[in-house]
Structures are given as C-alpha cells and as structure tokens.
Design an enzyme around this catalytic site. Sequence first.
Site, mmCIF file in Angstrom:
data_model
loop_
_atom_site.group_PDB
_atom_site.id
_atom_site.type_symbol
_atom_site.label_atom_id
_atom_site.label_comp_id
_atom_site.label_asym_id
_atom_site.label_seq_id
_atom_site.Cartn_x
_atom_site.Cartn_y
_atom_site.Cartn_z
ATOM 1 N N HIS A 74 -5.628 3.016 1.202
ATOM 2 C CA HIS A 74 -4.885 4.117 1.699
ATOM 3 C C HIS A 74 -5.521 4.628 2.752
ATOM 4 O O HIS A 74 -5.016 5.080 3.666
ATOM 5 C CB HIS A 74 -4.758 4.953 0.533
ATOM 6 C CG HIS A 74 -4.154 4.442 -0.601
ATOM 7 N ND1 HIS A 74 -3.110 3.406 -0.866
ATOM 8 C CD2 HIS A 74 -4.341 4.825 -2.145
ATOM 9 C CE1 HIS A 74 -2.871 3.218 -2.190
ATOM 10 N NE2 HIS A 74 -3.530 3.814 -2.945
ATOM 11 N N ASP A 90 0.833 -1.152 -0.191
ATOM 12 C CA ASP A 90 -0.084 -0.067 -0.013
ATOM 13 C C ASP A 90 1.022 1.176 -0.029
ATOM 14 O O ASP A 90 1.556 1.477 0.818
ATOM 15 C CB ASP A 90 -0.996 -0.063 1.180
ATOM 16 C CG ASP A 90 -1.782 1.059 0.983
ATOM 17 O OD1 ASP A 90 -1.462 2.232 0.695
ATOM 18 O OD2 ASP A 90 -2.970 1.116 1.617
ATOM 19 N N HIS A 91 1.144 1.734 -1.128
ATOM 20 C CA HIS A 91 2.196 2.755 -1.172
ATOM 21 C C HIS A 91 1.931 3.949 -0.205
ATOM 22 O O HIS A 91 2.900 4.737 -0.040
ATOM 23 C CB HIS A 91 2.381 3.251 -2.726
ATOM 24 C CG HIS A 91 1.526 4.327 -3.146
ATOM 25 N ND1 HIS A 91 0.153 3.969 -3.807
ATOM 26 C CD2 HIS A 91 1.547 5.671 -3.043
ATOM 27 C CE1 HIS A 91 -0.278 5.190 -4.117
ATOM 28 N NE2 HIS A 91 0.357 6.237 -3.818
HETATM 29 C C1 BG6 Z 1 -3.370 4.782 -6.482
HETATM 30 C C2 BG6 Z 1 -4.844 4.726 -7.098
HETATM 31 O O1 BG6 Z 1 -3.173 3.770 -5.507
HETATM 32 O O2 BG6 Z 1 -3.280 5.887 -5.719
HETATM 33 C C3 BG6 Z 1 -4.660 6.116 -8.026
HETATM 34 O O3 BG6 Z 1 -4.912 3.736 -7.713
HETATM 35 C C4 BG6 Z 1 -4.347 7.319 -7.311
HETATM 36 O O4 BG6 Z 1 -6.017 6.484 -8.633
HETATM 37 C C5 BG6 Z 1 -2.998 7.329 -6.481
HETATM 38 O O5 BG6 Z 1 -4.367 8.394 -8.094
HETATM 39 C C6 BG6 Z 1 -3.004 8.465 -5.469
HETATM 40 O O6 BG6 Z 1 -1.496 8.406 -4.922
HETATM 41 P P1 BG6 Z 1 -0.515 9.639 -4.530
HETATM 42 O O7 BG6 Z 1 0.480 9.110 -3.893
HETATM 43 O O8 BG6 Z 1 -0.591 10.523 -5.748
HETATM 44 O O9 BG6 Z 1 -1.468 10.360 -3.600
#
Ligand code: BG6
Length: 505
Positions: free
Chosen positions: A243, A180-181
């Site tokens: 997230h 989960d980045h």
């Molecule tokens: C991803 C989603 O996991 O997270 C995307 O699939 C989204 O739709 C993105 O744009 C948002 O990540 P960040 O790091 O730009 O907030």
Amino acid sequence: MNKPDDHMFVIFGASGDLTKRKLVPSIYSLFVLDLLPKKFALLGAARSEYSDDEFRSNMKDAINEFGEHEDKSRIDDFLNLLYYQPYDSSEDSINKLKKKLDDLRKGNSISGNTVYYLSTPPSLYSTIPQSLASVDLNKEEDGWKKVVIEKPFGYDLESAQELNSKLMKDWHEDQIYRIDHYLGKETVQNLLVTRFSNGIFEPLWNRNFIHHVEVTSAESIGVEERGGYYESSGALRDMVQNHLLQVIGLTAMEPPSSVEPAAIRNEILKVFQSLRPIKEEDVKNCVIRGQYLSSTIKGEKVKGYREEKGVDPDSSTETYAAIKFYIDNWRWGGVPFYIRTGKRLPTRVTEVVIHFRPTPHFLFQQEDFCNTCNQLVIRIQPDEGVLLKIGMKTPGAGFDVQNVNMDFHYSDLSEQRIPSAYERLIYDAMNGDTTLYARSEEVMEAWKFLMPILNAWKNDSSIPLYGFPAGTWGPEKADSLIEEPEMTWRYPCKNLSDDGIYCEL
Ligand code: BG6
C-alpha cells in the site's frame, strides 16, 4: 460506464471473511448499479460443504450486514446468480468444479470468460492456478481467463519470485491481477488527477521546491482477530511493501504519456527502480520499528500486542515502522521521503504531505525554520480531501504571519456515492483494466527495497524494537529520522482541517 463481457466469477475461499465483508457486497453494488453483464453467474468455492441455497443464505446475511449500497431491495434477484461448489484442492474436487462450471455456462448461456478470485490463504496462491491449469481452465480458446490474487504476494523477494515463476508456467502476465486495495481507493487515484490535471503543481513538484515528502498510514485498531497472520507479517510486509509504496509511486512518478494501464504502470515501476537501496548497516539509522504496549485509551484498557490472541508473548514482530529514504532520479535527487505506518496509533488516517521549501529569505519574523512553510496535504482517508497551508498576515499591528488552511473536502463535491475500493477493482478486473493492479516487476522491486531492512532486523539483534503505549504516535525515536531538529511529523486529526495535539482523534 462500460458493462463487462458476459462471464463467470469464481471465488475461491468463498466461506471466508473477505468474501463476506468485501467481495460479495461489492459485486452486489455492481449489480444494483447495473454494471454486471446480462449473462453472469458467481460460483463460490471453499472447503465447507454448502449447498447453493446455504451459500445464498449466508451471502444474503453478508450483504445485509456489510453491503455498502443502500438499496437492499434487490438482494433476492442477485442471489439467483449465486452458486456454490465445495473445493478442497484435490484432483477430484477440481474435476467436480470444472463440471459445475460447464453446467452453469450451458444452463445460463455464458461464454468461457472467467475471473478466478483467490481469497484464500497465501499457501494456495500457486496451487489453485496450477490445479485450474491441470484441467485446462486457464485456456482462452473459449473466452478470457483471469486470476485475481490477494496480498501478500510472497513473504520476501525469494518467495515472491518463486510464486511468480510457478504462476508463469501456466498463465501469462496479462491474466494475473495482483490486488492492492489501496489502488482502488478513489482518493489514491485522485493523486494522479491532482498532480496531472492542475498546471500549478507540476512546476513545483520536484527537488527545487519540495523540501520533503511524508506519508502516514495510521490505524487506531490493533491486530484484532488476525494475530496469527500478523505474526508472520508485521507492519513492513503488511502495509509498506504494497500500500505505502504504491502511494509513493503515484506521488513521485513522472507524468505518464497517457492513462493507458501500461503507461501508468511503467512510470510507477521507474520510481520503484529508482529507490535508493538502504544498506543493511544503515537500517538502524533510517528505519525505526515499534510495537504497541498495553495502555488506557479514552478510559478503556487496551491490550499490548504481545497479549493479543495468536501472538507470541515474546514476539518481536513490528506493529509500527517508519522509514527515511531517497528516490535517486532527477526529479527527486536529495529530497527525503518519510513513511510511517502502525496499528494502535491515535487515529485512523492515511495522508500524503508535501512539505515545500521555505522562502529563500525570511522577511517576516519566524518562530523557527519552517513554522510557516507551505504544505499540501492530500488526505486519503478519512475526511477525504486536499488542504493547502499558507502563511497569512495576522490582523493588527506589525507583520506577524500565521498559518492558515485552504481546504477542499470530497464530501462537498457532490451527493455522488464513492465506490468502495473492492467495487472499483473487481469492476476493473471484469473489464480487463489492469491500471490499478500491481505488475510483477513492481512487486519484485518493492520486495528488493525492503529486503535489507528485513534482513537487518532478523540478523542484528542490537537494532531496537521500541515499545510505545497503544494510542500514541509510536516511538519518539521516529522523530529523529526527520533531518531538521525543528521539524516533526505532522500529527493529523480525524478532520482534515484540524491541526495540532488538541484535536478530535
Ligand atoms: C490490509 C492490511 O491490507 O490493509 C490490514 O492487511 C490493514 O492490516 C488494512 O488493517 C488497512 O486498510 P484500510 O483500507 O482500512 O486502510
């Protein structure tokens, strides 16, 4: 920092976008920072028929375009560590991949330690690990083996459970890294540090002092080229299931007994287990869904969601979701949590806002219920930092109170570069640190919480899907989720310290 053990890093889906934009550029940064082991090789695998050299040349372009480390002088040295093997899920191709791995290990004296990173369509999340196991590439006699799995982990509770049980046939939980980045973001981890390294917050961090908690994750972009994927996902699956709930977990968890992965993940899991289930019949009152419509933003005409490439012109997929819910435990009993996320909102911002209760008696004149309530804003992106809103005397006669900001910006902390989320998470996977990866129970609890919402939206066509003009803060109806009529969501600006409607977005 520790260097990981020597190992091979295999990327499935190596010709895809994520490999190009995030994975290989992040591994290059680790290389420049001297955080890769002495004996290391990266093997890309995908359907495309590249040679090693063609793959290297593609990755060179990728690092030049997307690499976050400013030192690009060592790209050629790094490319020597890269190899490629075409792979199409067939029996023949897994045998060839195994042979290539064996040859690379022998040629570079690398032990059996291996990270397999699945950056593929979700349909392959169970078949690739099964295929690896069919030729014993999951066996740990000659070194550890780990599989990193991208999101989405399942489409709903049932499919997530099914995927999990398929994986568990050949792999054990400690080998599976569900990415989960958001957990790799420095400022998400800072939630732990802010809460648990400051004595002043802990006594206040509960139902006695906190009125409500708000989490926003807004994006100004639309679905761009990902209409096809997004149609089967929507905001709830794409952002909330993973997230946003992880951010809630870190905000609401009890202090862990240590910073060991199991201690932290247990506390997050307990939060998820305490989420009060939303009944299907209550969904219309506690959850608002929306979809962006065409509009003109800063003079530029932008498409509505239904006009985007790959999107059904009658689509009912939500691009915006806002939810009110409770966490039923002693710390949070009765405190509403509000989360919202959406695409094509006015600005890109993710933040947690802790709204403290008002003073028990209004000594000074108040415009309304909470115009000077204290707020702690923990900004995850952009302009990362922390801001405390406090009431101060307006200079001059009388006792007028105004809200002022005490703010800290991460950018003031040091010149030190902040590693990207993927850099941090890949480094942790190489080191066997699972703290920032989701455990299977967490993923299942998150799905359990969302299922009544997904079911209600599917089964009850009377629940509205509100259209809202792209570039605005979503359906106005979402304001009605907030209990006190005088209260609204915070309207964040690009800069943490700016407030209000008239700010730079
Ligand atoms: C991803 C989603 O996991 O997270 C995307 O699939 C989204 O739709 C993105 O744009 C948002 O990540 P960040 O790091 O730009 O907030």
